[in-house]
Design a protein around this motif. Structure first.
Motif, PDB file in Angstrom:
ATOM      1  N   ILE A  92      74.712  79.204  27.908  1.00  0.00           N
ATOM      2  CA  ILE A  92      73.360  79.358  27.905  1.00  0.00           C
ATOM      3  C   ILE A  92      72.981  80.774  28.225  1.00  0.00           C
ATOM      4  O   ILE A  92      72.378  81.431  27.658  1.00  0.00           O
ATOM      5  CB  ILE A  92      72.151  78.144  28.520  1.00  0.00           C
ATOM      6  N   LEU A 145      60.690  80.295  26.795  1.00  0.00           N
ATOM      7  CA  LEU A 145      61.272  79.724  27.620  1.00  0.00           C
ATOM      8  C   LEU A 145      60.395  79.502  28.784  1.00  0.00           C
ATOM      9  O   LEU A 145      61.045  78.418  29.652  1.00  0.00           O
ATOM     10  CB  LEU A 145      62.446  80.755  27.966  1.00  0.00           C
ATOM     11  N   LEU A 196      68.867  78.624  22.167  1.00  0.00           N
ATOM     12  CA  LEU A 196      67.682  78.543  23.087  1.00  0.00           C
ATOM     13  C   LEU A 196      66.419  77.863  22.430  1.00  0.00           C
ATOM     14  O   LEU A 196      65.564  77.392  23.129  1.00  0.00           O
ATOM     15  CB  LEU A 196      67.145  79.959  23.229  1.00  0.00           C
TER      16      LEU A 196
END
Length: 239
Positions: free
Chosen positions: A164, A36, A145
């Motif tokens: 999310i 991420l 994700l």
């Protein structure tokens, strides 16, 4: 690992595929904050997962291995597969989202995250639908994700942040979760907000950089296949 047509066009030609299945990396404790922060462009990811950014160096080095390009793959409808490729070609690195039709035909480019970017790849509703498709190896949170870094949609609902955030919490984020969720949805590293429109029964991007433009560099047949592949599956969500 082979993705049909993906390595074509390199000069000098790549004679031996550097693509490797990256699924083992997803079992690493540091995978999600590293993914991420790098692919998702979210600087708050390490803090949200309670890790020191320096602790991510080992897995980031694996992400960037010039001899072994990790590929994270998701099955989709219509027999397709979505590949997230860490393209570690010398002087031309980036992250590619490509669709493998599963028929032996060449893969379809969806997004390229690099200096000369192309994208976004997905509208928000497509990310949600694709995340819920059946998958024996990944949860819906993991699918969500993996997909969201290549999504931009100016019409996404306010509940997108909550969805999310829920996925982040499921995968181990503990603090600043909403901040990280907002960062993943609003990162401007490559493209700004993108509007999507229904044209000839398929969603097309109205941004100037997306592959998925009506009359752009993808054929109508390819656009229809992408739309079909991103539809919901016929079973419940796996969590």
């Amino acid at each position: 690992m082979i993705i049909p047509g993906y390595l074509d066009g390199y000069e000098p030609p790549i004679l031996r595929s550097p693509l490797v299945d990256g699924s083992d990396l997803m079992s690493y404790a540091m995978f999600w904050p590293a993914f991420l922060a790098t692919v998702g462009g979210a600087a708050s990811a390490p803090d949200a997962f309670g890790v020191d950014p320096a602790d991510l160096e080992q897995i980031v080095d694996l992400f960037l291995d010039a001899d072994r390009w990790p590929v994270f793959s998701l099955p989709l409808a219509e027999g397709c597969r979505l590949h997230v490729v860490m393209r570690n070609y010398e002087d031309d690195g980036g992250v590619d989202y490509v669709l493998d039709p599963g028929t032996g035909d060449v893969s379809i480019p969806l997004a390229a995250m690099e200096g000369h970017f192309r994208g976004p790849a997905f509208a928000w509703q497509e990310v949600v639908a694709a995340a819920q498709q059946p998958d024996p190896d990944h949860t819906s949170a993991e699918r969500l994700l993996l997909l969201v870094p290549a999504c931009a949609d100016s019409s996404r609902p306010n509940t997108a942040i909550d969805l999310i955030a829920e996925a982040l919490t499921t995968l181990g984020a503990r603090s600043g979760v909403r901040q990280l969720s907002e960062e993943l949805l609003t990162s401007l590293r490559y493209w700004g907000p993108c509007r999507w429109a229904d044209v000839d029964d398929v969603l097309v991007g109205l941004g100037s950089a997306t592959h998925r433009r009506h009359g752009g560099d993808l054929s109508p047949e390819q656009l229809r296949l992408i739309a079909a592949a991103l539809q919901p599956g016929d079973t419940g969500i796996k969590r």
